[in-house]
Design an enzyme around this catalytic site. Structure first.
Site, short mmCIF file in Angstrom:
data_model
loop_
_atom_site.label_atom_id
_atom_site.label_comp_id
_atom_site.label_asym_id
_atom_site.label_seq_id
_atom_site.Cartn_x
_atom_site.Cartn_y
_atom_site.Cartn_z
N ASP A 288 23.98 -1.77 13.76
CA ASP A 288 25.09 -2.15 12.88
C ASP A 288 26.15 -1.06 12.76
O ASP A 288 25.88 0.12 13.02
CB ASP A 288 24.57 -2.45 11.47
N HIS A 430 21.43 1.66 13.19
CA HIS A 430 22.89 1.85 13.12
C HIS A 430 23.35 2.76 14.24
O HIS A 430 22.80 3.87 14.41
CB HIS A 430 23.29 2.43 11.76
#
Length: 464
Positions: A288, A430
């Site tokens: 992400d 991430h």
């Protein structure tokens, strides 16, 4: 008759006497001036009555508020400031206070040489608490005459466990990319704030919100938001007062250092279906908040090394900056998902704003790769019926949160995955943290050794 033996007094003696008289006169004038000077408030009994300093406890543990007041008719002032248990902090704040007073008095002296003017100085303090951090916001209102007035802000953020002062670098984890995104947020919020619509100075605002650390030194951390302050007249016309931008921490959570991030639980955590009777092992890796110009490339190289497929949920604000990198992700065989433009909590937004977050990101993705994203992930996993109805594609959260956003420790990534590992897992990571790239290879090696097939999110959803 003049006495021929009497010596005449030389001219140098006359000069010496005149100089001595002048010197004594200057001392008398100086001492007289001191008796009325607020810098020397205790020179005599009268000025001592005009000047008071008091301390009182505040509602914040360990914090005292000092009130320094002078009723001198020429140069009155009222100054408030905090004192803590930490001498280094106290020195910082008292230095600011004394400099402010000295500047005010010096300016008034210059003006009173030609005019009989009365000024005023008022410094007030506001305190905010966030966990074990205190923010002190000092507003400095200075009046020199009817035409010369100025209002400025000075802020201090202290870690009350250590006494250390925190600056914007520490808040944003010294990440220049985070600063760029943050600066863009501040500028955007100022421009769209209706309170400043008639007053904003766009050129000055653009200059004051360039991604430079030194430009973001006035801020306060509240319980659930961050406030950025500008001085009066800095980015707006003076009549607008002190411009402020208050941003929810949830809005900028990915940009913050882990100590300042807030944890949010997913409202729609995926529960994988039972896969009994099947020997097939499947897993979906997701990343992400990217793309990141360095970290994303490192992750792509590792995925290629282990022939692993993944899904990248991208922020529109980053996809716009790095369209070439978006194409590289797609061309490497990975899936691209929409993760909104600014990473807000969608469940707290209107339908119109939710759609704007999604559509603006889609535009950036289409511009980069010529096609739409295939899946959507709501920031923080926060989803409700309004969000589902506003988003035209499948919303997907995760089943394993590696907490890489919190720990930012490459050594913790593999244990977090291994401990929570299950078949058909969707793993949250991430690609904006270097620690994630650094810790990814042991994860990939272990999953490959255990026989897991790497699928995209769209491919693994039928098993949920």
């Amino acid at each position: 008759m003049t006495n021929p033996y009497r010596k005449r007094r030389g001219p140098w003696i006359d000069l010496t006497l005149i100089g001595a008289i002048g010197f004594l006169g200057a001392i008398i004038v100086f001492l007289t001036f001191l008796s009325d000077d607020p810098i020397f408030p205790h020179s005599d009994k009268t000025s001592a009555k005009e000047h008071t300093i008091t301390e009182e406890a505040s509602k914040f543990p360990g914090i005292k508020i000092v009130t320094d007041r002078s009723d001198n008719k020429k140069m009155p002032y009222t100054v408030q400031y905090p004192l803590t248990e930490y001498e280094a902090f106290n020195k910082e704040i008292t230095t600011y206070i004394e400099r402010s007073k000295q500047y005010y008095i010096n300016m008034m002296r210059l003006q009173q040489e030609t005019k009989k003017l009365t000024g005023d100085l008022t410094i007030t303090v506001e305190t905010f608490e966030h966990d074990h951090y205190y923010s002190f916001v000092l507003t400095n209102n200075m009046i020199l005459n009817a035409d010369e007035k100025q209002t400025t802000v000075e802020t201090f953020l202290i870690d009350y466990e250590t006494g250390g002062l925190i600056d914007i670098r520490a808040l944003l984890n010294k990440d220049l990319e985070s600063l760029k995104t943050f600066a863009a947020h501040i500028q955007s919020e100022m421009l769209k704030n209706p309170a400043y619509k008639e007053y904003v100075l766009e050129k000055e605002l653009a200059f004051a919100t360039e991604p430079k650390w030194r430009l973001f030194k006035h801020f306060a951390l509240k319980n659930d938001s961050l406030i950025i302050y500008f001085n009066e007249g800095e980015v707006t016309k003076p009549e607008a007062g002190i411009p402020v931008v208050e941003i929810p921490l949830s809005f900028i959570n990915p940009l913050l250092a882990s100590d300042f991030q807030i944890a949010m639980q997913s409202e729609n955590t995926i529960i994988p279906k039972s896969d009994k009777g099947s020997s097939k092992k499947r897993i979906a890796l997701t990343f992400d908040d990217g793309p990141h110009p360095e970290v994303t490339k490192q992750i792509l190289a590792l995925l290629e090394k282990y022939n692993a497929k993944a899904t990248f949920f991208m922020l529109g604000s980053r996809a716009q900056y790095y369209p070439g990198l978006v194409r590289q992700v797609r061309d490497s065989g990975h899936e691209i998902g929409n993760h909104t433009w600014t990473h807000p909590v969608l469940t707290k937004m209107s339908i119109t704003d939710i759609e704007k977050e999604y559509n603006s990101t889609e535009e950036a993705i289409i511009h980069a790769i010529g096609e739409n994203s295939t899946v959507f992930r709501p920031p923080y996993g926060a989803i409700n019926d309004d969000v589902r109805n506003a988003i035209p594609c499948k919303s997907v959260n995760w089943t394993i949160d590696t907490l890489d956003w919190k720990y930012r420790d490459s050594e913790k990534l593999f244990p977090m995955v291994k401990e929570a590992l299950h078949n058909n897992a969707i793993v949250l990571m991430h690609d904006i943290h270097q620690s994630t790239a650094d810790g990814l290879e042991p994860v990939l090696a272990y999953l490959q050794k255990e026989g897991y097939e790497f699928l995209s999110v769209s491919e693994i959803l039928p098993y949920h």
